[in-house]
Design an enzyme around this catalytic site. Structure first.
Site, PDB file in Angstrom:
ATOM      1  CD  GLU A  53      12.498  34.078-137.727  1.00 25.23           C
ATOM      2  OE1 GLU A  53      12.688  33.449-136.669  1.00 25.23           O
ATOM      3  OE2 GLU A  53      12.534  33.547-138.855  1.00 25.23           O
ATOM      4  CD  GLU A  63      15.655  33.103-141.285  1.00 25.52           C
ATOM      5  OE1 GLU A  63      15.882  34.221-140.769  1.00 25.52           O
ATOM      6  OE2 GLU A  63      15.515  32.080-140.605  1.00 25.52           O
TER       7      GLU A  63
END
Length: 254
Positions: free
Chosen positions: A58, A152
């Protein structure tokens, strides 16, 4: 890590090998370590057909633009390709893999300036109680222009905790089925958060079968995994890698 990959392989599962960087959010900060790590993994597992490489979990921070992430990908992907020329590589997107939405951007920055590499996919993460219509619409548009993988998601807030929003979650999963995008749910553990599928104390000894040790989110996710898509929603491999959500194991140690 090697043992987890071997365990997934023995069970006929895919394994996403995830460079789980969050802080600092600039993937360049640990570029050297990432090269060392992925060289070892790719050397050891390059003969496997079930291994995918997620090179930056991320990316985040005001200074971490799409150009920074793209440059990182251009430096790291050749390192993996030297060892494993064929495996899919998953590239994180700006602002916590939101396709830039969490920073006020959108998919257009990637569409106009994509990573110059083959057999890659761009990642998108969402948490249904936090990420609403703007995120959903961006994902829909991006999927028409880019190969996307949801590596995710959670049915709760972006913290992985709090109340579940199953109606919004289902909106996302319906879109993913329509666009033939694969997904991975967070997370397969027994930690205290509502997003952990097992009740605290279940690991390591179980029991794991059935629903007696599942939290509410765990029951919901189990039902979605066990329900096959309709014929019209079955994944097609035309133009992208599509992997079954029923057979994915994230190997990131969380």
């Amino acid at each position: 890590m090697h043992a987890l990959i071997e365990a997934a392989t023995a069970r006929g599962m895919y394994a996403i090998v995830d460079w789980h960087m969050l802080d600092p959010g600039d993937p360049m900060y640990n570029l050297g370590r990432a090269k060392t790590f992925f060289t070892e993994i790719a050397q050891r597992h390059n003969g496997k057909k079930n291994v995918l490489y997620e090179i930056a979990n991320e990316p985040n921070g005001d200074a971490v633009t799409w150009n920074v992430i793209r440059d990182y990908a251009h430096q790291l992907i050749p390192v993996i390709r030297q060892q494993d020329p064929d495996a899919p590589i998953l590239v994180g997107t700006r602002a916590w893999s939101s396709l830039g939405v969490s920073a006020g951007a959108n998919e257009s920055e990637i569409v106009s300036n994509p990573v110059n590499a083959s057999n890659i996919m761009y990642t998108f993460h969402f948490y249904a109680a936090t990420h609403g219509t703007d995120y959903l619409n961006t994902l829909s548009r991006a999927a028409d222009r880019l190969p996307v993988f949801v590596t995710e998601f959670g049915t709760q807030s972006a913290s992985g905790d709090g109340a579940n929003n199953f109606s919004r979650s289902q909106q996302y999963l319906d879109l993913l089925a329509q666009k033939k995008i694969s997904w991975v749910n967070w997370n397969f553990s027994d930690d205290f958060r509502t997003g952990a599928v097992f009740t605290t104390g279940t690991c390591p000894n179980g029991p794991f079968a059935g629903t007696s040790r599942l939290k509410e989110a765990g029951v919901w996710i189990r039902d979605r995994i066990r329900t096959p898509p309709t014929t019209s929603d079955r994944p097609s491999t035309a133009g992208r890698w599509v992997l079954s959500s029923q057979a994915l194991l994230r190997c990131d140690g969380r």
